[in-house]
Structures are given as C-alpha cells and as structure tokens.
Design a protein around this motif. Structure first.
Motif, mmCIF file in Angstrom:
data_model
loop_
_atom_site.group_PDB
_atom_site.id
_atom_site.type_symbol
_atom_site.label_atom_id
_atom_site.label_comp_id
_atom_site.label_asym_id
_atom_site.label_seq_id
_atom_site.Cartn_x
_atom_site.Cartn_y
_atom_site.Cartn_z
ATOM 1 N N TRP A 169 0.823 -1.163 0.089
ATOM 2 C CA TRP A 169 -0.121 -0.023 -0.009
ATOM 3 C C TRP A 169 0.766 1.090 0.030
ATOM 4 C CZ3 TRP A 169 -3.993 2.110 4.111
ATOM 5 C CH2 TRP A 169 -5.006 2.527 3.369
ATOM 6 N N THR A 170 0.397 2.238 -0.948
ATOM 7 C CA THR A 170 1.316 3.491 -0.722
ATOM 8 C C THR A 170 0.489 4.654 0.004
ATOM 9 O OG1 THR A 170 0.286 4.237 -2.958
ATOM 10 C CG2 THR A 170 2.291 2.904 -3.062
ATOM 11 N N SER A 171 -0.598 4.400 0.508
ATOM 12 C CA SER A 171 -1.637 5.359 1.265
ATOM 13 C C SER A 171 -1.244 5.081 2.901
ATOM 14 C CB SER A 171 -2.878 5.117 0.962
ATOM 15 O OG SER A 171 -3.354 5.498 -0.215
ATOM 16 N N TRP A 172 -1.660 6.132 3.440
ATOM 17 C CA TRP A 172 -1.856 6.177 4.990
ATOM 18 C C TRP A 172 -3.208 5.749 5.463
ATOM 19 C CZ3 TRP A 172 2.832 5.195 5.042
ATOM 20 C CH2 TRP A 172 3.846 6.186 4.492
ATOM 21 N N GLY A 173 -3.377 5.567 6.473
ATOM 22 C CA GLY A 173 -4.767 5.323 7.187
ATOM 23 C C GLY A 173 -5.078 3.872 7.365
ATOM 24 N N VAL A 174 -6.309 3.394 7.073
ATOM 25 C CA VAL A 174 -6.742 1.920 7.224
ATOM 26 C C VAL A 174 -7.231 1.558 6.090
ATOM 27 C CG1 VAL A 174 -8.154 0.337 8.861
ATOM 28 C CG2 VAL A 174 -7.591 2.660 9.962
ATOM 29 N N SER A 175 -6.623 0.340 5.694
ATOM 30 C CA SER A 175 -6.970 -0.418 4.658
ATOM 31 C C SER A 175 -7.955 -1.557 4.949
ATOM 32 C CB SER A 175 -5.683 -1.237 3.913
ATOM 33 O OG SER A 175 -6.098 -2.172 3.316
ATOM 34 N N THR A 176 -8.810 -1.887 3.899
ATOM 35 C CA THR A 176 -9.865 -2.556 4.120
ATOM 36 C C THR A 176 -9.336 -4.095 3.772
ATOM 37 O OG1 THR A 176 -10.949 -2.158 2.054
ATOM 38 C CG2 THR A 176 -11.814 -1.133 3.759
ATOM 39 N N ASP A 177 -8.143 -4.251 3.274
ATOM 40 C CA ASP A 177 -7.639 -5.552 2.868
ATOM 41 C C ASP A 177 -7.300 -6.156 3.950
ATOM 42 O OD1 ASP A 177 -7.776 -5.114 0.016
ATOM 43 O OD2 ASP A 177 -6.553 -3.432 0.434
ATOM 44 N N LEU A 178 -8.004 -7.397 4.390
ATOM 45 C CA LEU A 178 -7.698 -8.286 5.588
ATOM 46 C C LEU A 178 -7.346 -9.586 4.939
ATOM 47 C CD1 LEU A 178 -10.929 -7.529 7.764
ATOM 48 C CD2 LEU A 178 -8.955 -6.421 7.749
ATOM 49 N N LEU A 179 -6.517 -10.364 5.736
ATOM 50 C CA LEU A 179 -6.303 -11.789 5.707
ATOM 51 C C LEU A 179 -7.419 -12.720 5.474
ATOM 52 C CD1 LEU A 179 -3.296 -12.332 8.366
ATOM 53 C CD2 LEU A 179 -3.013 -11.923 5.979
ATOM 54 N N ASP A 180 -7.248 -13.628 4.610
ATOM 55 C CA ASP A 180 -8.374 -14.757 4.667
ATOM 56 C C ASP A 180 -8.071 -15.535 5.746
ATOM 57 O OD1 ASP A 180 -10.092 -16.514 3.807
ATOM 58 O OD2 ASP A 180 -8.850 -17.443 2.481
ATOM 59 N N PRO A 181 -9.126 -15.609 6.753
ATOM 60 C CA PRO A 181 -8.771 -16.527 7.762
ATOM 61 C C PRO A 181 -9.079 -18.017 7.703
ATOM 62 C CG PRO A 181 -11.024 -15.444 7.900
ATOM 63 C CD PRO A 181 -10.345 -15.037 6.582
ATOM 64 N N SER A 182 -8.325 -18.641 6.489
ATOM 65 C CA SER A 182 -8.472 -19.887 6.202
ATOM 66 C C SER A 182 -7.373 -20.752 7.104
ATOM 67 C CB SER A 182 -8.257 -20.068 4.683
ATOM 68 O OG SER A 182 -6.762 -19.646 4.508
ATOM 69 N N GLU A 183 -7.573 -21.947 6.830
ATOM 70 C CA GLU A 183 -6.807 -22.799 7.671
ATOM 71 C C GLU A 183 -5.209 -22.650 7.342
ATOM 72 O OE1 GLU A 183 -5.816 -25.350 10.772
ATOM 73 O OE2 GLU A 183 -7.861 -24.484 10.103
ATOM 74 N N SER A 184 -5.051 -22.361 5.834
ATOM 75 C CA SER A 184 -3.668 -22.271 5.148
ATOM 76 C C SER A 184 -3.126 -20.893 5.754
ATOM 77 C CB SER A 184 -3.907 -22.417 3.901
ATOM 78 O OG SER A 184 -4.658 -21.401 3.229
ATOM 79 N N THR A 185 -3.951 -19.907 5.694
ATOM 80 C CA THR A 185 -3.347 -18.781 6.746
ATOM 81 C C THR A 185 -2.944 -18.984 7.879
ATOM 82 O OG1 THR A 185 -4.805 -17.640 4.989
ATOM 83 C CG2 THR A 185 -3.915 -16.231 6.694
ATOM 84 N N VAL A 186 -3.913 -19.611 8.699
ATOM 85 C CA VAL A 186 -3.415 -20.062 10.193
ATOM 86 C C VAL A 186 -1.851 -20.796 10.161
ATOM 87 C CG1 VAL A 186 -3.945 -21.457 11.999
ATOM 88 C CG2 VAL A 186 -5.629 -20.099 11.026
ATOM 89 N N GLU A 187 -1.826 -21.717 9.287
ATOM 90 C CA GLU A 187 -0.441 -22.658 9.194
ATOM 91 C C GLU A 187 0.326 -21.566 8.765
ATOM 92 O OE1 GLU A 187 0.153 -25.441 10.592
ATOM 93 O OE2 GLU A 187 -1.889 -25.228 11.195
#
Length: 458
Positions: free
Chosen positions: A227-245
């Motif tokens: 990201w090249t902006s400041w502030g709060v991005s709406t892009d979140l991690l996908d809370p899948s099992e593979s992301t957990v691992e």
C-alpha cells in the motif's frame, strides 16, 4: 556541579549531604533488598556506592550518575576529564513495571543503527520496553526464511502518500528495507544490555496488505501492491486454515529471534472483519501461549467476544474505558490512549507544526497525564506515517518522551512548572550532547517545518 534535584525522571527521594566528590571516583556495587529495578546511589567524598537488587537497578543507578556528571557524559567521547559531584543519597525505583515506547518501523523503515540509537535514548530515560511494530500495509520488515517473498516483495513500496489527504498525490520515491534475523538478534541483545525488552509485533488480520502482496493466497487470491497510502486498509487476511498455518510458521520464527515473554499479534483496525477473523486472531494468541509466551493485542480483540487466555496483555489505545474492559476480561493492561500518548500527533495549533495530524498534545499535556489504576504500565506510541527520517522521529518524540518517562517512573505528585525548569536547564543540554534534534520548547526551528505538506488535524 549538577544539583541532585536536576534528575529526570524525578527519583523517589533525595537526601543531600555535605561535601563534593571529584569524578572519576571509585564505584562500589552491592546487592540490596529494594524493589525490582530500584537502586540506592550514595555519593561520598571518597567515592560512589550503588546498591541494587538486580542488574536493571544497577544500570539505572549508573544512568542517574551519568546525569549528575553532566552533559559531557552523554557524548560519544567525553571532552572533559573530571567533574564535581554533589554528595548525597538518591533512593529510587520505578512506579510501573511496563514503561514502554512503540517505534513503528513498518510505515517508514528505520535502519538497524537507528534502532540501536533509539534503544540508547530509551535507556537514558529509564524506559524498559521497546515495542517494534514490524509489519503493516505499507511494509514487512522481518526476514522469514520459509517465506522469502515477504521481504523480496513486501518490504518495499513504489512510492508514498505526501502528508495526509484524500487525493492522489504521491512522492514517486520507492521506500523499503528489512531486518535479517541476525539484525534483530543484535537489536535484542543490545537492548537487553540496557535493561530493555524488545517486544515484536506482527499485525494480523488487518494491517496485512504487504503480506498479501507477497503471497496473494493470504488474501483469498487477490493481487495487491504494497500500500502507498496512509490510514486503514480494508484488505484483510483470509482466515483460512492455510493462513493459520502460514502465520504459525511466521510466529515460530519470531519466537526463535525474540526471547521476550510478550509477543504482539495486533488485532486492531480491521474494517469488515467477521467472527472468523476474530477466531483467527484468537488462534494466533493461543499458539503463542502454547509455546510458553504471552500475547500482546490491541483492545479491539475485546470486541470479538472470544475468550482470551489468562495473562494476555491488552494495549488500551482507543480510550481509557478499554482498561476496565480488559481487566474485567482477566487481562493485563498497558495504557496507551491515542488522546494522551500518541507522539506523532501535533504539538501545537497553527501552521508551524510539520504535517499536523491528530490531536494537539503538548509537553504539558503528556506530563500531566495520569495512567488509570490497575494497569501493568503505560506506553508512548511513535507511529511513523509522517515521520520519514530519524530527524522527524526525534522532533516528534522529544522532549515529550522525557515527560512520559517521568509519568511512568516517578511518584504521581508531579509539578509541571518544576519539571519544565529541570528539563530546560539540565535535561535539554543532555539531549543536545546526544545529538537529539528535539522540538525546542518555543516551537520548531525553520528546517523542522514542512510548509505546504497537508496534515489532518483533529
């Protein structure tokens, strides 16, 4: 000769005695039954006695002695060989166990040498926690050998927003950098020798766009740039099992580097988060506790409704009502309210303050702030969206961090006028000797201003 009353932070008690001590002089160190990190420093005509219950207490006694020697003791090489010390006894110990400062190295990277210097400045003020914000939407700063693209891709962005605005203006200048595992181990060891614990933070499930840019599957397959902006991005991690691992592996590497009992997991500012995102953060917390550590999370995790393991540390930043919520949930609390101790916020009204964002928080405001009861301690926050150089970090941080250090170390009966005199007459010369480009008490120097760069005052 520096008077005993010139110390900062102000000690618990000072007992003057007749005579002076010619420095250099013999220094004797003895064990003592005193509160943790405390010390008794006795200066006599024939030498100096340090009594302390632990290594931290001895270190802080030596910091006090350094202040009494004078600003010359804060230079890389002392220019004068001798000094006269006032005789007497200083009895001292900290008010809070957690006396921290967060340094955001994700938004604007600070080199290893600059972080080591920052640790020196914390140590000189008897602060004992350096919270390193290592990952965010705008950059990933820690090498993870299992996932090399985190630093190959995620550690740099092609440009940065200029100031704080709603428009498209960017500076066109690439920005980046990261720490190797050995860089961070060096920082940890250097800080430990100065009685400082380094608490790392890997921010999930929000503030994760740099990680998603490196590994799109972490965001459900979305192709994103750092990201090249400041502030709060709406892009979140996908809370899948593979992301957990994936993040279990990341945190295991972090645990190998950082011996701190407390490890940060973020959990803040995740717009659009679902209950599954809350469970994801809880699983990261559980993973850390299963590894024998404790998690630090921002107070939004209290909103998820997920039970937190005993011993979880909550950073109460949104306001002080979060303190009571966290204590009721069985957590320990570090008070760090945005309204009081965010040092990136502007220091005065008017056009002179560079990139004026946030609330006006003066030196007096910080010194008069009182942490709420029942907390483990407090932490000042140095967020760096608008602090793009070490000079800008100095300007935003000092001398307000000096006031904060007194709040978390000294007894609560503070007199701001007396503090202001001590600071101006005795402590600012110490910062000058250290080469700190602090904000002068009467306003910024011409080269510290940023005319024409938009801010966002509140």
């Amino acid at each position: 000769m520096i008077p005993l009353t010139a110390l900062l932070p102000r000690p618990v008690s000072i007992t003057p005695a007749p005579g002076t001590c010619r420095w250099p002089a013999p220094v004797e160190v003895r064990a003592a039954d005193l509160p943790a990190e405390g010390y008794r420093l006795t200066i006599r005509p024939d030498g100096v006695l340090i009594e302390a219950p632990d290594a931290a207490g001895e270190f802080y006694a030596r910091q006090t002695l350094r202040q009494l020697i004078g600003p010359d003791a804060f230079r890389a090489v002392p220019l004068r060989g001798t000094a006269e010390l006032a005789c007497g006894t200083v009895l001292d110990h900290p008010r809070f166990a957690w006396r921290g400062c967060l340094l955001d190295v994700a938004r604007h990277f600070r080199t290893k040498a600059e972080v080591l210097r920052f640790a020196d400045l914390l140590a000189a003020h008897k602060l004992n926690v350096l919270h390193l914000h290592l990952t965010d939407d705008q950059g990933w700063r820690v090498e993870i050998p299992a996932f090399p693209r985190l630093t190959e891709v995620g550690s740099w962005r092609r440009e940065s927003m200029v100031g704080r605005h709603d428009g498209p203006e960017r500076d066109g200048r690439p920005h980046g950098g990261f720490y190797t595992g050995d860089d961070l181990r060096e920082i940890v060891a250097y800080a430990a020798a100065r009685a400082i614990t380094v608490v790392p933070e890997i921010d999930v499930p929000g503030h994760s766009r740099a990680a998603i840019a490196a590994y799109p599957e972490l965001g459900g397959g979305r192709e994103l740039d750092v990201w090249t902006s400041w502030g709060v991005s709406t892009d979140l991690l996908d809370p899948s099992e593979s992301t957990v691992e994936f993040f279990r592996t990341v945190f295991d590497e972090v645990l190998d580097i950082f011996p701190s009992e407390v490890i940060g997991v973020g959990g803040d500012e995740a717009p659009g988060a679902t209950p599954e995102h809350g469970k994801f953060t809880a699983r990261m917390i559980e993973h850390l506790h299963a590894r024998g550590r404790r998690a630090h999370a921002w107070d939004e995790v209290l909103d998820t409704g997920t039970a937190l393991p005993a011993g979880t540390v909550i950073g109460a930043w949104r306001d002080e009502t979060q303190v009571a919520r966290a204590i009721e949930a069985g957590c320990q609390v570090v008070a760090c309210p945005e309204q009081a101790v965010y040092l990136d916020h502007r220091q005065a009204d008017g056009d002179d303050e560079p990139v004026p964002v946030g609330f006006v928080r003066t030196l007096a405001d910080v010194h008069r702030w009182e942490p709420p009861p029942g907390v483990l301690g407090a932490q000042a926050q140095v967020w760096t969206e608008h602090l793009d150089s070490v000079r800008r970090v100095d300007y935003a941080t000092f001398p307000r961090l000096c006031a904060f250090a007194e709040v978390v170390w000294s007894p609560p009966d503070r007199d701001h006028a007396e503090f202001h005199t001590r600071l101006a007459e005795h402590h600012l010369p110490r910062l000058d000797a250290l080469g700190v480009e602090y904000r002068p008490l009467d306003g910024p120097r011409p080269w510290q201003r940023r005319p024409g760069v938009p801010g966002r005052p509140r």
